[in-house]
Design an enzyme around this catalytic site. Structure first.
Site, PDB file in Angstrom:
ATOM      1  N   CYS A   2      31.704  31.696  -9.467  1.00 38.57           N
ATOM      2  CA  CYS A   2      30.561  32.319 -10.124  1.00 38.57           C
ATOM      3  C   CYS A   2      31.007  33.349 -11.173  1.00 38.57           C
ATOM      4  O   CYS A   2      32.030  34.002 -11.015  1.00 38.57           O
ATOM      5  CB  CYS A   2      29.714  33.059  -9.097  1.00 38.57           C
ATOM      6  SG  CYS A   2      29.161  31.997  -7.775  1.00 38.57           S
ATOM      7  N   ARG A  27      35.300  29.148 -15.800  1.00 38.75           N
ATOM      8  CA  ARG A  27      35.549  29.460 -14.387  1.00 38.75           C
ATOM      9  C   ARG A  27      35.037  28.364 -13.465  1.00 38.75           C
ATOM     10  O   ARG A  27      35.418  28.314 -12.289  1.00 38.75           O
ATOM     11  CB  ARG A  27      34.860  30.785 -14.009  1.00 38.75           C
ATOM     12  CG  ARG A  27      35.453  31.984 -14.709  1.00 38.75           C
ATOM     13  CD  ARG A  27      34.543  33.186 -14.587  1.00 38.75           C
ATOM     14  NE  ARG A  27      34.503  33.712 -13.244  1.00 38.75           N
ATOM     15  CZ  ARG A  27      35.304  34.666 -12.776  1.00 38.75           C
ATOM     16  NH1 ARG A  27      36.211  35.191 -13.560  1.00 38.75           N
ATOM     17  NH2 ARG A  27      35.196  35.102 -11.543  1.00 38.75           N
ATOM     18  N   TRP A  75      28.625  28.757  -8.824  1.00 40.19           N
ATOM     19  CA  TRP A  75      29.463  27.692  -8.269  1.00 40.19           C
ATOM     20  C   TRP A  75      29.044  27.607  -6.806  1.00 40.19           C
ATOM     21  O   TRP A  75      29.307  28.514  -6.029  1.00 40.19           O
ATOM     22  CB  TRP A  75      30.937  28.072  -8.415  1.00 40.19           C
ATOM     23  CG  TRP A  75      31.906  26.987  -8.104  1.00 40.19           C
ATOM     24  CD1 TRP A  75      32.305  25.978  -8.933  1.00 40.19           C
ATOM     25  CD2 TRP A  75      32.639  26.826  -6.886  1.00 40.19           C
ATOM     26  NE1 TRP A  75      33.235  25.189  -8.301  1.00 40.19           N
ATOM     27  CE2 TRP A  75      33.457  25.686  -7.049  1.00 40.19           C
ATOM     28  CE3 TRP A  75      32.696  27.517  -5.674  1.00 40.19           C
ATOM     29  CZ2 TRP A  75      34.313  25.233  -6.044  1.00 40.19           C
ATOM     30  CZ3 TRP A  75      33.540  27.061  -4.687  1.00 40.19           C
ATOM     31  CH2 TRP A  75      34.338  25.928  -4.876  1.00 40.19           C
ATOM     32  N   ASN A 100      28.791  37.242  -6.955  1.00 39.58           N
ATOM     33  CA  ASN A 100      29.953  36.358  -6.835  1.00 39.58           C
ATOM     34  C   ASN A 100      30.641  36.732  -5.528  1.00 39.58           C
ATOM     35  O   ASN A 100      30.914  37.897  -5.295  1.00 39.58           O
ATOM     36  CB  ASN A 100      30.888  36.594  -8.040  1.00 39.58           C
ATOM     37  CG  ASN A 100      32.216  35.876  -7.902  1.00 39.58           C
ATOM     38  OD1 ASN A 100      32.359  34.959  -7.096  1.00 39.58           O
ATOM     39  ND2 ASN A 100      33.193  36.288  -8.694  1.00 39.58           N
ATOM     40  N   GLY A 101      30.903  35.729  -4.670  1.00 37.77           N
ATOM     41  CA  GLY A 101      31.537  36.015  -3.378  1.00 37.77           C
ATOM     42  C   GLY A 101      30.736  35.375  -2.261  1.00 37.77           C
ATOM     43  O   GLY A 101      29.890  34.500  -2.510  1.00 37.77           O
ATOM     44  N   GLU A 484      53.432  19.057  -9.190  1.00 38.86           N
ATOM     45  CA  GLU A 484      52.584  19.658 -10.223  1.00 38.86           C
ATOM     46  C   GLU A 484      52.041  18.572 -11.164  1.00 38.86           C
ATOM     47  O   GLU A 484      50.875  18.610 -11.556  1.00 38.86           O
ATOM     48  CB  GLU A 484      53.402  20.718 -10.984  1.00 38.86           C
ATOM     49  CG  GLU A 484      52.716  21.371 -12.156  1.00 38.86           C
ATOM     50  CD  GLU A 484      51.402  22.084 -11.824  1.00 38.86           C
ATOM     51  OE1 GLU A 484      51.089  22.288 -10.642  1.00 38.86           O
ATOM     52  OE2 GLU A 484      50.679  22.410 -12.788  1.00 38.86           O
ATOM     53  N   LYS A 488      48.089  17.824 -11.728  1.00 33.16           N
ATOM     54  CA  LYS A 488      47.443  17.808 -13.057  1.00 33.16           C
ATOM     55  C   LYS A 488      46.664  16.510 -13.247  1.00 33.16           C
ATOM     56  O   LYS A 488      45.522  16.531 -13.693  1.00 33.16           O
ATOM     57  CB  LYS A 488      48.488  17.906 -14.187  1.00 33.16           C
ATOM     58  CG  LYS A 488      49.131  19.231 -14.393  1.00 33.16           C
ATOM     59  CD  LYS A 488      48.275  20.290 -15.038  1.00 33.16           C
ATOM     60  CE  LYS A 488      47.568  21.099 -13.994  1.00 33.16           C
ATOM     61  NZ  LYS A 488      48.253  22.201 -13.419  1.00 33.16           N
ATOM     62  N   GLU A 491      43.473  16.487 -10.990  1.00 35.32           N
ATOM     63  CA  GLU A 491      42.357  17.405 -11.253  1.00 35.32           C
ATOM     64  C   GLU A 491      41.627  17.109 -12.545  1.00 35.32           C
ATOM     65  O   GLU A 491      40.423  17.336 -12.622  1.00 35.32           O
ATOM     66  CB  GLU A 491      42.765  18.877 -11.131  1.00 35.32           C
ATOM     67  CG  GLU A 491      43.776  19.384 -12.112  1.00 35.32           C
ATOM     68  CD  GLU A 491      44.151  20.833 -11.852  1.00 35.32           C
ATOM     69  OE1 GLU A 491      43.367  21.599 -11.285  1.00 35.32           O
ATOM     70  OE2 GLU A 491      45.271  21.212 -12.249  1.00 35.32           O
ATOM     71  N   HIS A 507      60.888   5.926   3.261  1.00 35.13           N
ATOM     72  CA  HIS A 507      60.380   6.319   4.580  1.00 35.13           C
ATOM     73  C   HIS A 507      58.872   6.137   4.678  1.00 35.13           C
ATOM     74  O   HIS A 507      58.235   6.707   5.554  1.00 35.13           O
ATOM     75  CB  HIS A 507      60.765   7.775   4.876  1.00 35.13           C
ATOM     76  CG  HIS A 507      62.253   7.971   4.923  1.00 35.13           C
ATOM     77  ND1 HIS A 507      63.041   7.499   5.938  1.00 35.13           N
ATOM     78  CD2 HIS A 507      63.088   8.542   4.031  1.00 35.13           C
ATOM     79  CE1 HIS A 507      64.306   7.796   5.698  1.00 35.13           C
ATOM     80  NE2 HIS A 507      64.360   8.425   4.536  1.00 35.13           N
ATOM     81  N   LYS A 606      38.100  27.895 -12.041  1.00 34.71           N
ATOM     82  CA  LYS A 606      39.354  28.442 -12.570  1.00 34.71           C
ATOM     83  C   LYS A 606      39.932  29.491 -11.638  1.00 34.71           C
ATOM     84  O   LYS A 606      41.116  29.511 -11.359  1.00 34.71           O
ATOM     85  CB  LYS A 606      39.098  29.044 -13.953  1.00 34.71           C
ATOM     86  CG  LYS A 606      40.326  29.679 -14.595  1.00 34.71           C
ATOM     87  CD  LYS A 606      41.349  28.630 -14.929  1.00 34.71           C
ATOM     88  CE  LYS A 606      42.622  29.216 -15.529  1.00 34.71           C
ATOM     89  NZ  LYS A 606      43.724  28.234 -15.483  1.00 34.71           N
TER      90      LYS A 606
HETATM   91  C1  AGP Z   1      45.868  24.376 -11.131  1.00 38.05           C
HETATM   92  O1  AGP Z   1      45.726  23.627 -12.259  1.00 38.05           O
HETATM   93  C2  AGP Z   1      44.657  24.988 -10.576  1.00 38.05           C
HETATM   94  N1  AGP Z   1      43.895  25.673 -11.532  1.00 38.05           N
HETATM   95  C3  AGP Z   1      44.858  25.729  -9.261  1.00 38.05           C
HETATM   96  O2  AGP Z   1      45.664  24.978  -8.425  1.00 38.05           O
HETATM   97  C4  AGP Z   1      45.419  27.181  -9.357  1.00 38.05           C
HETATM   98  O3  AGP Z   1      46.761  27.165  -9.694  1.00 38.05           O
HETATM   99  C5  AGP Z   1      45.181  27.877  -7.999  1.00 38.05           C
HETATM  100  O4  AGP Z   1      43.804  27.938  -7.746  1.00 38.05           O
HETATM  101  C6  AGP Z   1      45.773  29.261  -7.964  1.00 38.05           C
HETATM  102  O5  AGP Z   1      45.217  30.093  -8.928  1.00 38.05           O
HETATM  103  P1  AGP Z   1      45.911  31.458  -9.329  1.00 38.05           P
HETATM  104  O6  AGP Z   1      47.223  31.117  -9.961  1.00 38.05           O
HETATM  105  O7  AGP Z   1      44.956  32.094 -10.289  1.00 38.05           O
HETATM  106  O8  AGP Z   1      46.096  32.249  -8.085  1.00 38.05           O
END
Ligand code: AGP
Length: 611
Positions: A2, A27, A75, A100-101, A484, A488, A491, A507, A606
């Site tokens: 949010c 976000r 969100w 937010n929270g 990683e 990518k 997501e 394995h 985000k």
């Molecule tokens: C990665 O592309 C994501 N946005 C996510 O995994 C992110 O790295 C994770 O939520 C941690 O966020 P931060 O680095 O702001 O703590």
């Protein structure tokens, strides 16, 4: 997660609030809303499901004139995305709240308020806050006192902003566990979940601290009160990165812009932190040298992409600094009975510095007798930075794309600096230090050369657009890079992807390999190259189609079923940083081909400020 915007200004605030919401879109959210106190003193609200553009359309039909208002991108956590669940939430016609929270005791509070005659319209946890404040407003002289008394009843995490028709020209904000900043204007004052939301109106910010309550009122008056209710002065800080950071410039997406910023931001992460032949330990703070010389273990805790950076660092720290390292995802670490050996350094990694699990892990760790805590973070003034003993800023500038790119490579750069700093105080050979320092200095140039391969990477991406699965392989410090790469692709393109250390293939995962399963591998010139080559043969023998990013010197060439892209030769210790780039570009182009929302992929946020 949010996003919150608020404004008390000398002009109508609708446009400021709407632009703030647009800037918070990155976000992640599913609905948006706004409430403004009109010149006649009436509270009016508009809400819409979907993008901020839908709210803008709604405001086009029915504008909200007035000089004091709050707005929100939601969100969903409690209750599906719908107009009724969208914020602001009201109590009656006169009071509105954005949040937010998560309010953890919302069920008990809801029961109590229902018994007291309050009617609930939404499924959200937030609506209890609106009614609680309204009830307290009836008992106290002003909105500030009402909010304070209501906060005393809340359990959980929140950033809040409240307006009331009975207190025109006033917004009361509060933070506990979720970020909130005050934008300081000339004769105007603003609230935002982060500075980016407000850069169109100010570059001066007050970062609220845990437990702070703030009252914004006409004339730009800002009063901050700490958790105990005492009036406090908080430093006004100037935002350094300029407003351009919040725009895409000539790029089609923020993610592409951020990928291409990597040569510059890696150079910025190194700026002033390298001596002629060694890293400058004092970059980590004046106490770092004394603390680092005592370090006998390192625990690294992070989430998502930041966790992958920590996994790479384990290889570096153990090899060059000779310290045992544990790396763990924050959501697991915080609930474990952790054994902390004496003189252990606790390291958190985070782009945002507000990730709820990482922050909770830090708070948990602070009670566990660590030698010290170090945050490697991209957002100055964030909770993680403020609550850690030491910090190193990654200097990547604002990262808007949900998929982390430049934050990751600058984290890795910062972690190599940590490796060198710990190595230096622990007698890493001077020659090795000098060699790594020279390699780091040359890194931005090599990153530029990899970015120049973009057309070839884009050409490779066509092979993925129709696929449903992909397998990423790497060995050693490149296993986290494979993880990683898979994250990518997942997501932003929604293609299911998994990553394995290449030696694990036989394995189990080898059973998945056939002509429909593209296998992506990174093959730098390191000591595991020959073993990796054998693993790739195993894939080819099962008809798997291989895509290999290989060092130009390793002699892996294209053949039937094997597509190869050669990368410039790099010091093998720094290869994880360089080999990240083609995987970022590959995912980006696959996502563009698939037509997904690259910068705001579905269901993701985000900054994950709730658990
Ligand atoms: C990665 O592309 C994501 N946005 C996510 O995994 C992110 O790295 C994770 O939520 C941690 O966020 P931060 O680095 O702001 O703590």
């Amino acid at each position: 997660m949010c996003g919150i915007v608020g404004a008390v200004a000398e002009r109508n605030v609708e446009a400021i609030l709407l632009e703030g919401l647009r800037r918070l879109e990155y976000r992640g959210y599913d609905s948006a809303g706004m409430a403004v106190v009109s010149p006649q003193g009436a509270l009016q609200r508009r809400r819409a499901v979907g993008k901020v553009a839908a709210l803008a359309e709604c405001l086009g039909d029915a504008p909200l004139p007035g000089r004091c208002g709050i707005a929100h991108t939601r969100w969903a956590t409690h209750g599906r995305p719908s107009e009724t669940n969208a914020h602001p939430h009201q109590s009656g016609e006169g009071l509105a709240v954005v949040h937010n929270g998560i309010i953890e005791n919302h069920e008990a509070l809801r029961r109590e308020l229902v018994a007291d005659g309050y009617r609930f319209d939404s499924e959200t946890d937030t609506e209890v806050v609106a009614h609680l404040v309204a009830r307290e407003r009836g008992r106290h002289a002003d909105l500030l006192a009402a909010v304070r008394h209501a906060l005393a009843r809340l359990e959980g995490a929140y950033a809040l902003a409240v307006v009331s028709a009975d207190d025109p020209g006033t917004i009361v904000g509060a933070r506990k566990g979720s970020p909130l900043v005050v934008g300081v204007g000339i004769g105007e004052a603003f609230l935002g979940s982060d500075p980016l939301a407000l850069l169109q109106v100010t570059d001066r910010f007050v970062y609220l601290e845990e437990g702070d309550v703030v009252r914004l009122s006409a004339g730009g008056r800002v009063e901050v009160f700490d958790a105990a209710g005492a009036a406090v002065k908080r430093e006004v800080q100037t935002f350094e990165h300029g407003d351009g950071a919040a725009s895409k410039g000539d790029y089609r997406h923020f993610m592409l812009k951020e990928i291409h910023e990597q040569p510059a931001v890696i150079a910025a992460a190194l700026e002033g932190r390298l001596g002629e032949r060694a890293a400058l330990v004092e970059s980590f703070g004046p106490e770092a040298e004394a603390l680092f010389s005592r370090v006998r273990q390192v625990h690294i805790v992070a989430c998502g992409t930041s966790y992958h950076a920590g996994m790479v660092a384990r290889y570096w720290l153990e090899r060059f600094a000779g310290v045992p390292v544990q790396v763990e995802v924050a959501s697991e670490y915080r609930y474990r009975r952790v054994v902390v050996p004496e003189d252990t350094l606790f390291v958190t990694l985070s782009q945002s510095g507000e990730t709820a699990d990482t922050l909770a892990a830090l708070r948990f760790a602070r009670e566990r007798g660590y030698l010290a805590s170090l945050a490697i973070c991209n957002v100055p003034g964030s909770s993680l930075v403020r609550e850690s003993d030491l910090c190193l800023m990654t200097q990547a500038g604002p990262e808007i794309g949900v998929a982390s790119t430049k934050a990751f490579t600058t984290q890795l750069t910062a972690l190599m600096l940590l490796t060198l700093a710990l190595g230096r105080v622990r007698d890493l050979a001077e020659e090795t230090q000098a060699e790594l320092v020279a390699a780091l200095r040359g890194l931005p140039r090599l990153v530029e050369r990899v970015l120049a391969l973009d057309p070839q990477i884009e050409a490779l991406s066509t092979a993925f657009a129709e696929k449903h699965h992909a397998l990423f392989l790497g060995r050693g410090a490149h296993f986290p890079i494979a993880l990683e790469g898979a994250l990518k692709l997942k997501e932003i393109s929604y293609i299911h992807a998994e990553a394995y250390p290449a030696g694990e293939l036989k394995h189990g995962p080898l059973a998945l390999v056939d002509s429909e399963m593209p296998v992506i591998s990174v093959a730098p010139n390191d000591e595991l190259l020959d073993k990796l080559k054998s693993n790739l043969q195993e894939v080819r023998a099962r008809g798997g189609e291989l895509f290999v990013f290989a060092d130009e010197r390793v002699g892996i060439e294209e053949a039937e079923g094997i597509r190869v892209l050669h990368l410039p030769h790099v010091h093998e210790a720094l290869a994880p940083i360089l080999y990240t780039l083609p995987l970022q570009l590959l995912s980006y182009h696959v996502a563009v081909l698939k037509g997904t929302d690259v910068d705001q992929p579905r269901n993701l946020a985000k900054s994950v400020t709730v658990e």
